[in-house]
Motif scaffolding. Sequence first.
Motif, PDB file in Angstrom:
ATOM      1  N   LEU A   1      21.958 -30.012  20.457  1.00 56.10           N
ATOM      2  CA  LEU A   1      21.908 -28.995  21.813  1.00 56.10           C
ATOM      3  C   LEU A   1      23.004 -28.162  21.553  1.00 56.10           C
ATOM      4  CD1 LEU A   1      20.993 -28.840  24.728  1.00 56.10           C
ATOM      5  CD2 LEU A   1      23.088 -30.401  25.354  1.00 56.10           C
ATOM      6  N   LYS A   2      22.715 -26.779  21.669  1.00 54.44           N
ATOM      7  CA  LYS A   2      23.613 -25.772  21.401  1.00 54.44           C
ATOM      8  C   LYS A   2      23.634 -24.951  22.896  1.00 54.44           C
ATOM      9  CE  LYS A   2      24.295 -21.692  18.801  1.00 54.44           C
ATOM     10  NZ  LYS A   2      24.555 -20.481  19.789  1.00 54.44           N
ATOM     11  N   ILE A   3      24.957 -24.742  23.161  1.00 55.87           N
ATOM     12  CA  ILE A   3      25.312 -24.093  24.687  1.00 55.87           C
ATOM     13  C   ILE A   3      25.795 -22.843  24.375  1.00 55.87           C
ATOM     14  CG2 ILE A   3      26.270 -24.361  26.911  1.00 55.87           C
ATOM     15  CD1 ILE A   3      26.065 -27.167  26.640  1.00 55.87           C
ATOM     16  N   GLY A   4      25.204 -21.753  24.879  1.00 55.61           N
ATOM     17  CA  GLY A   4      25.772 -20.425  24.740  1.00 55.61           C
ATOM     18  C   GLY A   4      26.209 -20.135  23.277  1.00 55.61           C
ATOM     19  N   THR A   5      27.369 -19.617  22.847  1.00 55.57           N
ATOM     20  CA  THR A   5      27.917 -19.241  21.657  1.00 55.57           C
ATOM     21  C   THR A   5      28.539 -20.488  21.000  1.00 55.57           C
ATOM     22  OG1 THR A   5      29.754 -18.308  22.543  1.00 55.57           O
ATOM     23  CG2 THR A   5      27.983 -16.830  22.330  1.00 55.57           C
TER      24      THR A   5
ATOM     25  N   THR B   1      25.514 -32.500  17.844  1.00 56.34           N
ATOM     26  CA  THR B   1      24.472 -33.237  17.307  1.00 56.34           C
ATOM     27  C   THR B   1      24.493 -34.731  18.194  1.00 56.34           C
ATOM     28  OG1 THR B   1      24.567 -32.611  14.900  1.00 56.34           O
ATOM     29  CG2 THR B   1      23.605 -34.823  15.337  1.00 56.34           C
ATOM     30  N   LEU B   2      23.498 -35.079  18.774  1.00 53.31           N
ATOM     31  CA  LEU B   2      23.375 -36.300  19.421  1.00 53.31           C
ATOM     32  C   LEU B   2      22.564 -37.349  18.944  1.00 53.31           C
ATOM     33  CD1 LEU B   2      23.139 -34.441  23.086  1.00 53.31           C
ATOM     34  CD2 LEU B   2      25.187 -35.447  22.083  1.00 53.31           C
ATOM     35  N   THR B   3      22.874 -38.547  19.130  1.00 48.74           N
ATOM     36  CA  THR B   3      22.076 -39.641  18.494  1.00 48.74           C
ATOM     37  C   THR B   3      21.395 -40.552  19.703  1.00 48.74           C
ATOM     38  OG1 THR B   3      23.449 -39.801  16.787  1.00 48.74           O
ATOM     39  CG2 THR B   3      22.149 -41.617  17.023  1.00 48.74           C
ATOM     40  N   VAL B   4      20.055 -40.931  19.783  1.00 47.32           N
ATOM     41  CA  VAL B   4      19.466 -41.728  20.917  1.00 47.32           C
ATOM     42  C   VAL B   4      19.707 -42.931  20.600  1.00 47.32           C
ATOM     43  CG1 VAL B   4      18.065 -39.806  21.326  1.00 47.32           C
ATOM     44  CG2 VAL B   4      17.427 -41.471  19.795  1.00 47.32           C
TER      45      VAL B   4
ATOM     46  N   LEU C   1      17.507 -26.652  22.411  1.00 41.74           N
ATOM     47  CA  LEU C   1      17.300 -28.158  22.011  1.00 41.74           C
ATOM     48  C   LEU C   1      16.770 -27.820  20.507  1.00 41.74           C
ATOM     49  CD1 LEU C   1      16.042 -29.854  24.902  1.00 41.74           C
ATOM     50  CD2 LEU C   1      18.042 -30.571  23.726  1.00 41.74           C
ATOM     51  N   GLY C   2      17.117 -28.791  19.849  1.00 40.26           N
ATOM     52  CA  GLY C   2      16.544 -28.943  18.189  1.00 40.26           C
ATOM     53  C   GLY C   2      16.276 -30.003  18.002  1.00 40.26           C
TER      54      GLY C   2
END
Length: 440
Positions: free
Chosen positions: A126-130, A135-138, A185-186
């Motif tokens: 998840l990248k917000i703005g600049t 990296t997130l793990t489910v 989102l990636g």
Amino acid sequence: MVTSLGGLSSGMDTTSLINALIQAESAPQTNLKTKVSDYTTNNTAYQTVNGKMKAVQDAAKELTKFDAFKGAKATSSSTDVVATASTGAQTGDMTFSVTKLAAAHRVTAAFAANDTVATDSGTFSLKIGTEDPTTLTVEENTPQGVADAINKAGLAVRASVVTTDSGPVLQLASTKTGGENKFELGGLTSEAKVMSEGSNAELTVGDPTKGGFKVSSSSNTFTGVMPGVTITASKLATDVTIGVNKDTDAVAAKMQALVDAANGALAQISSSSAAGAATSPGSKSSGGPLAGDYTVRQLSSQILSTVSQGMSDFGSFKQMGIQLTQGGKLEFTKDDFLKAYNENPEKIQKAVTDGLAGGLQKVADTATDKISGTLTQKISSGTTMISRLNKEILDWDTKLADRRTALQRQFSAMESALAKVSSQSSWLSSQTAASNASNS
């Protein structure tokens, strides 16, 4: 220790006699208690006057502060746009149109039932703005698992899952408006689609192609467009005019507060120092607790003279709506003050700051200073005297208790002696009677 006596041998009520003697000997202590009561009443009166003078001090300070006359008031021609001005805001006006409102970035991603949502490794970004991507793990590779991971991360994005006829839909929204808070989102198996772009609010002044300009903000609140002014838009609007003027009403309110405080002090002083006369010989005077007190009467004179004397290079304060009534009170006329202030702000400001408010503040400072204040010293002196008298009263408690014990011992000894004499007398009487009977 003897605690009670009955007077059985002497026939006297020795307990009542001892109580009467103690009461007579406690007269000095009773006088001390009366003095404590008088000093306490006076001290309370001084403290009350001191509180009123502190109110004068506070009200005067509001008019002698460096920014006392720098208050500003902003107005808006539209109910959809609110403007507020801070102290020191520059006067002026500006006309603009609200051409855009700030919006939050919103994204959705649809999945089929039982689809794997994150990549095979169970992570996504998840990248917000600049900012750099996070990296997130489910924990569970489901739409709800992705939403939980985002919400637990504490980022400026909130996620939820909606169940639709065609399957679960992951919804994400930025918690902040503005283009700078867009996010990407990636690492998901379904493409995230933008429902609405995060965008800035925008004000347009004039025609940008002809010397006009635009101002943007990540929220619907704009600061710095006009110095010291905050503008908040709730709807799109055309030709909105914001005006900023000196807040003369606020200054007038401070003037009224000072007059009210001064009148409150004068009324308290008058009540506390009112003269009176005793209603009967030996009774207390009906006047105030500080009747004839020079300190408080001088305060009253100083307040009144500060107003009546005006200011040497200004003249009478009546020019700005301040005058004394025949009853010895201050009177403030708002309209007269505003008229004078609008005609010559600098002159009126100087008359208030250096003259009226400055003079009353000086009077209040002299009275209430924590160390050298005239009222402070009176209160301190009274408190010290009350403490000393209370100590003397306690000493008398000890003296009287010792005296009671001594009297009880004396009367007890007397009763014992009388009882012994009585017993001997009875024995002699019985012996005499027996002898007479034998002789007979």
